[in-house]
Design an enzyme around this catalytic site. Structure first.
Site, short mmCIF file in Angstrom:
data_model
loop_
_atom_site.label_atom_id
_atom_site.label_comp_id
_atom_site.label_asym_id
_atom_site.label_seq_id
_atom_site.Cartn_x
_atom_site.Cartn_y
_atom_site.Cartn_z
CB SER A 191 -1.00 -0.03 1.12
OG SER A 191 -1.98 0.84 0.93
CG ASP A 194 -6.10 -1.28 -4.28
OD1 ASP A 194 -5.23 -1.87 -4.09
OD2 ASP A 194 -6.66 -0.85 -3.59
CG HIS A 199 -5.28 -2.61 -0.30
ND1 HIS A 199 -4.98 -1.80 -1.56
CD2 HIS A 199 -4.64 -2.18 0.70
CE1 HIS A 199 -4.08 -0.86 -1.16
NE2 HIS A 199 -3.95 -1.11 0.19
#
Length: 415
Positions: free
Chosen positions: A197, A293, A360
């Site tokens: 991330s 995502d 994610h």
């Protein structure tokens, strides 16, 4: 049949800081709940006895390498052994960004802005696991989790005295690297910089610099997991994520720490987007990203600020409730992602694993990294794809067919 992981949902803007008033209404427990899912904490590991690794504080405060609140930054290190004794994996923690004083002040009361609130021990699973059956290629490497407490993907260098905020991400990065080199990383014969991330974005921003830390004889590559944030319009036609990034870059004085190969022809905010960096990088890079995502859907594409009528509410939480029109919009997002990586993928040194999942961060969780029912593309799990690419066993350019063709996904459904 696809695997669904149902989690309690908290407005995604709390981590981003895109909606400051809402951000301040949530407590740390609620933030933790969504972060565990979004940013790779392996709470859902199938391992009943996960490796727990202690926190080491970095005594680099004399260089100004401090978290938002002025406390010392830190990392978790588990030593390698055997054939991996001189190999190093550095994992940059994720956790969104703060783009204004209000959200950064709140952030420093959490583990994302202060080591006072960091866990003293973390689970090492997925790519950080020490078990060969869970992490076949990197289990015996020196594995490091660098904690994230600056709010600008380890790239800021400024301060706000009135709010008692230190924006020192770049100094944290340098202090951590110096500390790890003193602890043996300088002798590495293999190294991999990775991140999830916001940490995946940081891995891209720092990749070529990381390569330059080592002699030419050292095998150095980088891995970005869920870090391919796109400069895309939201459902209202606005630029939610660009506005967010502009705030981060301006507030935290990020400009001077961005790759010059980008800032010599684009504005600093554009150079915080991976799509403007990846094709110019010299160091081999592997991108792991879900084509749909969930963080980007919830916080960039269809945030509540861009959807005042709530038309996207159900779809945002559960892809099974998306209308045909909404799915077409999301397919357009996937198409944009594939266009972004087209030039990047033409280089033999680079690798791709873009699966058509609503997910994610897939490298730190055991169930999505390497398990009996892990997501696969052409029968290859993420761990095997990354290992094949890193060790040059095969060229890896894996791109899934569009949703809903992939039945191996561990799709996230929020409630």
């Amino acid at each position: 049949m696809e695997k669904l992981l149902v989690v309690g949902f908290v407005v995604a803007g709390i981590i981003l800081g895109t909606q400051a008033n809402e951000y301040l209404d949530f407590n740390v427990t609620e933030i933790d709940r969504i972060e565990e899912l979004e940013f790779g904490f392996s709470k859902y590991s199938s391992n009943l006895n996960p490796l727990m690794v202690g926190l080491t504080l970095i005594r680099g405060a004399d260089s100004g390498a401090v978290c938002l609140d002025g406390t010392l930054p830190g990392y978790h290190l588990h030593r390698g052994h055997g054939s991996g004794a001189n190999s190093w994996l550095i994992q940059l923690e994720g956790g969104g960004w703060c783009n204004n004083i209000r959200t950064c002040v709140y952030r420093k009361t959490t583990r994302r802005g202060s080591s006072n609130y960091m866990e003293k021990q973390l689970q090492f699973t997925g790519i950080l696991s020490d078990k060969a059956q869970e992490n076949p290629d990197f289990f015996n490497w020196n594995r490091v989790k660098l904690r994230y407490c600056d709010g600008a993907s380890f790239s800021g260098d400024g301060q706000n005295q009135a709010a008692q905020l230190q924006f020192r991400g770049e100094r944290i990065w340098r202090a951590a690297i110096d500390d790890l080199k003193a602890n043996g990383m300088r002798y590495a014969n293999q190294a991999l910089l990775s991140g999830c991330s916001a940490g995946g974005l940081a891995a891209i921003l720092r990749c070529d610099e990381f390569r330059n830390l080592f002699p030419g004889s050292t095998k150095v590559k980088c891995l970005s997991d869920a870090g391919l944030f796109l400069d895309t319009a939201d459902v209202s036609g606005g630029r939610t994520i660009r506005n967010l990034y502009n705030g981060v870059v301006e507030l935290q004085s990020v400009k001077n720490n961005l790759p010059r190969i980008c800032t010599n022809h684009l504005d600093p905010t554009s150079c915080f987007f991976p799509q403007n960096l990846i094709s110019q990088m010299k160091t081999p890079l592997f991108i792991v990203n879900a084509a749909y995502d969930t963080w980007q859907i919830q916080s960039s594409i269809a945030p509540t600020s861009a959807d005042p009528s709530g038309f996207w509410h159900d779809c945002r939480l559960n892809h099974g409730k998306c209308t045909p029109a909404q799915l077409r919009f999301l397919q357009g997002f996937r198409d944009q992602m594939l266009r972004v990586v087209r030039g990047f993928s033409m280089s033999r040194q680079n690798g791709l694993f873009i699966n058509s999942c609503f997910a994610h961060c897939q490298t730190e969780r055991q169930d999505t990294w390497f398990a009996d029912d892990s997501p696969v593309i052409r029968k290859k799990a993420v761990a095997i794809a990354v290992g094949d690419w890193y060790f040059d066993r095969a060229e890896v350019k894996l791109v899934d067919c569009p949703y809903p063709c992939d039945k191996s996904c561990h799709n996230l459904v929020f409630r």
